[in-house]
Design an enzyme around this catalytic site. Structure first.
Site, short mmCIF file in Angstrom:
data_model
loop_
_atom_site.label_atom_id
_atom_site.label_comp_id
_atom_site.label_asym_id
_atom_site.label_seq_id
_atom_site.Cartn_x
_atom_site.Cartn_y
_atom_site.Cartn_z
CD GLU A 128 3.08 -13.42 15.72
OE1 GLU A 128 3.16 -12.25 16.15
OE2 GLU A 128 2.58 -14.37 16.36
CG ASN A 137 -7.64 -2.15 -5.80
OD1 ASN A 137 -6.76 -2.98 -5.66
ND2 ASN A 137 -7.85 -1.19 -4.89
CG ASP A 158 -2.04 0.92 1.18
OD1 ASP A 158 -2.29 1.51 0.11
OD2 ASP A 158 -2.71 1.11 2.22
CG HIS A 191 0.41 2.37 -9.44
ND1 HIS A 191 0.10 1.88 -8.18
CD2 HIS A 191 -0.63 3.18 -9.78
CE1 HIS A 191 -1.08 2.36 -7.81
NE2 HIS A 191 -1.54 3.17 -8.75
C1 FPP Z 1 -1.37 0.31 -3.55
O1 FPP Z 1 -1.04 1.65 -3.61
C2 FPP Z 1 -0.99 -0.40 -4.76
C3 FPP Z 1 -1.83 -0.96 -5.70
C4 FPP Z 1 -3.29 -0.91 -5.64
C5 FPP Z 1 -1.27 -1.64 -6.87
C6 FPP Z 1 -0.13 -2.52 -6.50
C7 FPP Z 1 0.46 -3.07 -7.71
C8 FPP Z 1 1.77 -3.02 -8.01
C9 FPP Z 1 2.82 -2.43 -7.17
C10 FPP Z 1 2.21 -3.69 -9.25
C11 FPP Z 1 2.31 -5.14 -8.96
C12 FPP Z 1 2.60 -5.90 -10.16
C13 FPP Z 1 2.64 -7.26 -10.20
C14 FPP Z 1 2.88 -7.93 -11.49
C15 FPP Z 1 2.45 -8.12 -9.00
P1 FPP Z 1 -2.22 2.70 -3.65
O2 FPP Z 1 -2.50 3.06 -5.05
O3 FPP Z 1 -3.38 2.13 -2.89
O4 FPP Z 1 -1.59 3.90 -2.87
P2 FPP Z 1 -2.38 4.99 -2.00
O5 FPP Z 1 -3.09 4.25 -0.92
O6 FPP Z 1 -1.28 5.85 -1.48
O7 FPP Z 1 -3.30 5.70 -2.95
#
Ligand code: FPP
Length: 235
Positions: free
Chosen positions: A202, A63, A15, A32
């Site tokens: 945990e 999402n 996150d 991202h």
């Molecule tokens: C959370 O940050 C992140 C996500 C919803 C996307 C996570 C995905 C990746 C890092 C890419 C992963 C790729 C693979 C192939 C596994 P947020 O957008 O919720 O951040 P915020 O809470 O600060 O808005």
């Protein structure tokens, strides 16, 4: 680290990509993109540490409510990253599995998911579960449906169904339960992630945003886990 102090299954709620980007005056997609670099780094670190199963929360059933352009951007990112990295993961003995519902996922994304899962299906090094269009309540409902079907087909007797048998109907099937659950970005929530499998996990919360969660941060979480006393309700 002693192998008995090493979690077998680590799950991570990644996150804070958006807030990390905002803090540096960058557009959210940059967050991202930097998040993907940490995904790679943490997979390698987990593999090197000898973790058996790593589960990453990549996209939740909630999402989809994000602005359409961010959803589209994330889908494109998954296609690109999976397309580029599946071979490396395969070369490193990682078995990729996807957990979640297939419905709503665009055809193109399903294609790269299926291709990477098939390519790596025979690997025994580390299992990487990518939770995609995943929700824990949906998983439990799906398991109940599957149990019902099996019982109707004469597979087994519902009266003797126990927790162990039930857990095999979850997306995680025969995998060990989660030992360590990590959430980044200073939020103290579970957000519908692996509700069954974290019963005795945990919990580790860190204020670091996901793009800041380096292998050193991961190792710190493993150290903290090694020092915890797990009693499973005993004394
Ligand atoms: C959370 O940050 C992140 C996500 C919803 C996307 C996570 C995905 C990746 C890092 C890419 C992963 C790729 C693979 C192939 C596994 P947020 O957008 O919720 O951040 P915020 O809470 O600060 O808005």
């Amino acid at each position: 680290m002693d192998s008995d102090k090493l979690p077998r299954h680590v799950a991570i709620i990644m996150d804070g990509n958006g807030r990390w980007a905002k803090r540096q005056n960058l557009p959210r997609p940059q967050g991202h993109m930097e998040g993907v670099n940490r995904v790679e780094e943490i997979i390698v670190a987990a593999r090197q540490a000898g973790i058996a199963v790593l589960t990453l929360y990549a996209f939740s059933t909630e999402n989809w409510t994000r602005p359409q352009e961010e959803v589209t951007m994330l889908m494109r990112l998954f296609i690109r990253v999976l397309g580029q990295k599946a071979k490396d993961l395969h070369a490193n003995g990682v078995r990729i599995r996807f957990i979640g519902r297939r419905e709503l996922i665009p055809e193109e994304v399903l294609r790269v998911m299926d291709a990477s899962a098939q390519l790596t299906a025979g690997n025994t090094g580390m299992t990487l579960n990518v939770a995609f269009n995943y929700g824990a309540r949906a998983e439990i409902v799906d398991a109940v449906r599957a149990v019902g079907k099996a019982a109707l087909a004469g597979g087994f007797n519902l009266d003797t169904l126990d927790e162990e048998q039930f857990s095999r109907f979850l997306y995680t099937q025969e995998q060990p339960e989660v030992d360590l659950l990590i959430r980044t970005s200073g939020e103290f929530r579970i957000s519908n992630f692996l509700l069954w499998q974290i019963s005795y996990a945990e919990l580790y919360f860190t204020p670091k945003f996901w793009p800041e969660f380096t292998k050193e941060e991961f190792q710190a979480a493993l150290q903290e886990f090694a020092g915890r006393q797990r009693r499973y309700g005993g004394i």
